[in-house]
Design a protein around this motif. Sequence first.
Motif, short mmCIF file in Angstrom:
data_model
loop_
_atom_site.label_atom_id
_atom_site.label_comp_id
_atom_site.label_asym_id
_atom_site.label_seq_id
_atom_site.Cartn_x
_atom_site.Cartn_y
_atom_site.Cartn_z
N GLU A 125 0.80 -1.22 0.00
CA GLU A 125 0.00 0.00 0.00
C GLU A 125 0.84 1.28 0.00
O GLU A 125 0.45 2.28 -0.61
CB GLU A 125 -0.92 0.00 1.22
CG GLU A 125 -1.91 -1.15 1.25
CD GLU A 125 -2.87 -1.12 0.06
OE1 GLU A 125 -3.15 -0.02 -0.46
OE2 GLU A 125 -3.35 -2.19 -0.34
N LEU A 126 1.99 1.24 0.67
CA LEU A 126 2.77 2.46 0.83
C LEU A 126 4.09 2.45 0.06
O LEU A 126 4.69 3.50 -0.18
CB LEU A 126 3.06 2.71 2.32
CG LEU A 126 1.83 2.79 3.23
CD1 LEU A 126 2.27 3.00 4.67
CD2 LEU A 126 0.90 3.91 2.77
N ARG B 14 -7.45 -8.57 1.90
CA ARG B 14 -7.81 -7.52 2.84
C ARG B 14 -7.51 -7.98 4.25
O ARG B 14 -7.70 -9.15 4.60
CB ARG B 14 -9.32 -7.23 2.73
CG ARG B 14 -9.78 -6.77 1.35
CD ARG B 14 -9.70 -5.29 1.21
NE ARG B 14 -10.58 -4.62 2.15
CZ ARG B 14 -11.89 -4.43 1.96
NH1 ARG B 14 -12.49 -4.91 0.88
NH2 ARG B 14 -12.61 -3.78 2.87
N ARG C 282 -9.82 2.25 9.59
CA ARG C 282 -8.87 2.12 8.49
C ARG C 282 -7.45 2.01 9.05
O ARG C 282 -7.15 2.55 10.12
CB ARG C 282 -8.94 3.33 7.56
CG ARG C 282 -10.25 3.45 6.79
CD ARG C 282 -10.32 4.74 5.99
NE ARG C 282 -11.53 4.86 5.23
CZ ARG C 282 -11.68 4.43 3.97
NH1 ARG C 282 -10.65 3.88 3.34
NH2 ARG C 282 -12.82 4.58 3.34
N ALA D 141 -3.01 1.49 7.57
CA ALA D 141 -2.07 1.83 6.49
C ALA D 141 -2.27 3.27 6.05
O ALA D 141 -2.47 3.56 4.87
CB ALA D 141 -2.19 0.87 5.30
N ASP D 142 -2.23 4.17 7.05
CA ASP D 142 -2.38 5.60 6.80
C ASP D 142 -3.71 5.90 6.12
O ASP D 142 -3.80 6.76 5.24
CB ASP D 142 -1.21 6.08 5.93
CG ASP D 142 -1.00 7.59 6.04
OD1 ASP D 142 -1.50 8.18 7.02
OD2 ASP D 142 -0.34 8.17 5.15
N ARG E 270 -5.46 4.08 4.10
CA ARG E 270 -5.63 3.55 2.74
C ARG E 270 -6.45 2.26 2.70
O ARG E 270 -7.02 1.92 1.66
CB ARG E 270 -4.27 3.29 2.08
CG ARG E 270 -3.45 4.54 1.85
CD ARG E 270 -2.05 4.17 1.39
NE ARG E 270 -1.22 5.35 1.22
CZ ARG E 270 -1.03 5.98 0.06
NH1 ARG E 270 -1.60 5.53 -1.03
NH2 ARG E 270 -0.27 7.05 -0.01
N VAL E 271 -6.47 1.51 3.79
CA VAL E 271 -7.11 0.20 3.78
C VAL E 271 -8.17 0.13 4.87
O VAL E 271 -7.89 0.39 6.05
CB VAL E 271 -6.07 -0.93 4.00
CG1 VAL E 271 -6.77 -2.30 4.00
CG2 VAL E 271 -5.00 -0.88 2.93
N ARG E 272 -9.40 -0.20 4.50
CA ARG E 272 -10.48 -0.36 5.45
C ARG E 272 -10.52 -1.83 5.90
O ARG E 272 -10.45 -2.75 5.10
CB ARG E 272 -11.81 0.02 4.80
CG ARG E 272 -13.00 -0.13 5.73
CD ARG E 272 -14.29 0.22 5.03
NE ARG E 272 -14.36 1.65 4.74
CZ ARG E 272 -15.41 2.22 4.13
NH1 ARG E 272 -16.43 1.48 3.73
NH2 ARG E 272 -15.42 3.53 3.91
#
Length: 875
Positions: free
Chosen positions: A706-707, A790, A808, A810-811, A813-815
């Motif tokens: 993600e990052l 997920r 959420r 990852a800053d 980004r991911v719910r």
Amino acid sequence: MNTAFPAADLLPKGPFDLSRLGRGLVFAQALPAAAAALTPGSTCAGSAVVQAPPGTGKTTLIPPLVANLVAGAGVPGRVVVTQPRRVAARAAARRLAALDGSAVGERAGYTVRGESHAGSRTLVEFVTPGILLRRLLADPGLDGTAAVILDEVHERGLETDLLIGMLAEVRQLREDMTLVAMSATLDAGRFAELIASPETPAPVIDCPSALYPLEVRWQPPAGKRLDERGITPGFLDALAGLAARGHALALAEDPTTDALVFAPGAREVAHVARRLRQELGTGTEVLELHGQAPAAEQDRAVSGRSPGGLPRIIVSTSLAESSLTVPGVRLVVDSGLSREPRRDAARGMSGLVTVSCSRASAQQRAGRAARQGPGTVIRAYSEAAYAAAPAQPAPEAAAADLTAAALVLACWGTPGGRGLPLPQTLPAPALEDAEAVLRSIGAVDAEGRATDTGQALARIPADPRLARALVDGSPRLGARSAAEITAMLAGDYRPAGADLVRLLAALRSGKDPGSRAFSREVLRLQQFARSPQAATASDQRVGTGEAVGYLVALAFPDRVARRVAGASDEQYLLASGTRAGLPADSPLRGHEWLAVADVSRAAGRAAAGTGAVIRAAAPLDDGTAEDAASQLLVEEIIARFDGGKVSARRVRRLGAIELASTPVRPAAAQGRGAVARALAEQGLGAVGWSPAAEGLRRRLALLHRELGAPWPDVSDRALLARLDDWLGPELEALASGARASDVNLLEPLRRLLPWPEASGLDALAPERILVPSGTQERISYPDVEDDAGRPVLAVKLQKCFGWAESPRIADGRVRLQFHLLSPAGRPLAVTDDLASFWSGPYSQVRAEMRGRYPRHPWPEDPWTAPATARTKARM
């Protein structure tokens, strides 16, 4: 059928009287067109493709026509005509000589392996493709040859394919040389370009069919033609019965009718012939025609019935399929089967397998019956089997061993055929294997160019491996003995079981049908075996039994075989790594070591469950095996990381055959290599991930996905590529004797954490999360290799009452995806939007669950109800 002959003034004059030779032959009508195309100085510069059906007379008329043309043009030299088989070369020469009224060897002659009837006055010489290939290598300009005619190119024999490319190059230097390609059926346009050029292809000369009416009968016997062992004996018996009954009916109508029966191989031919003799007695002459039959028997089979002679049934392999007209044949009985080469790359072997023949082959066979009058073909298979057969036979180059061909191309200066106008590119895997064999015997260098040794081996009329064994084995065995064994291995002799020692004894004694041809071949090979060392090797010569095994092992060191200990059947392990079975009736059963000359794919009992069977071999002892195959001897320390610990053994082996094994202590470098190999083959699971290490790895994988940087890639591929960066100390420990159970990958993995970003790991990818009930619940992160997974929070539904906003990570980004569970921990719903769930699906879940779990709260309003892990009584 129109056989009107052209006017004599339309035909070129010369040493042959074409008017007399062409009387009654259909191809005579095409002679003027052929003469115009092939006359030196014409636009095509003396090249042509002749396409004419079987029986029209092209093989009889084109060679003397070309001889007249080159003589008229003042081009010195003879006309050389290739025939794919020795019997066809002899028969064509005899027919032309008979029509010409001259003796064989005068104006028309032949040269085949071990036999030549051609002299200084010979104008047309019929040869096999192998003979012409060796002449080309010895004399690339073909001095003394005015024209070359390649017959039956549609069969796509490997040697004929090579000749097409090589002769096309010769014609670029010798414009006075005529080149003709002939066939019954072929891609005429393609061959016209190959022997001339794509810009100016050679002209194509056609001729109408010469066949009379043909009746086709479909009479498939009951039972299978083929099973796991190959062709069934029951089918062969039925084939003999069809032939006997069909011939009897044909003789009742026409007493001059002879029959031709097609079987796939020499063994099947012998079986059918034996049954016919038993059934018909002495009233019918039953002849066998195949490559292993003596020349005299072959010639007798293709000759017509003598005046007043008995009716004849000729049982033949595909040898009689084309290039031969057997006089008197008006009945053909076709098994519909053929024996074709197949290469088994996985086992490193090539062999012949029995398959359904192509439709083109079936048509050629049927045409044998209608060359001289109306005929009949009985097909011992169904119309459906015919329709399912391939249209054309596969080119030999597509499935054959290419070792000899690769050596020819290397000696010609075109390694691998690169740049040569061949009918098709040689298959790369088979070519690579062939060139590897040639490098191993010193025949080619690293670039594939022929060495002096390779040039010398190419002059020996045998497979390059046999040629090298002949030369190398002579000093120990003597020139005569080495030549005898090589001649036996190279020849088409009927094997006496699988024991080559017995076969050699039979050939030497003169009792074997092939003994006469064998003796001629020995004399020819002996001259190549003679060397100063061989001439003085009498004190080194050994007995026949050891000599045969020794020379076979010299030729095929990868086929040295040792019996597999403890196997339920006679299984042998070859030095190449292949396992093969020994037939139950083989006299070689019980020998510990064998030198294998012939091994092929097979199924059933004979293969002993290995998928391959040893067809011919000689016994060997371990000392001789190591001596002959010394280049395969290896002594090494093999370290393995198995069962979580490094171990090592000193192993001495002959190829894949282990001779001795002793436990030793591995050196540090060997231990590191063993661990690295295990990790590469099994992944990091060979060491093992603890739950804590696996959890950290999954969290890092999500952040990397993600990052991106600086969060590291922790996939197997990435971690294995940088082992020293994060696992160096642990690798050293494992290499030095530590067990995998002593290594925890959690700390090594922490070495990959980026600093100072690592301080934010728990905020970006927390292990646990606080839920409204006040408990910390673990987050399950997706598998490292799952690019779309997920993170999941599996939590009891009652613990989440009042929780409206799905968290959420990852800053942001991911719910998180919620797996809402029943009080018993069973899944009730999956959602990543708690607000929507409380407003909709929750009411249905409540209705279904409140009766099942009455002690737990199921409020109508989940927004205001207190989140809890307790029952209603304890709240």
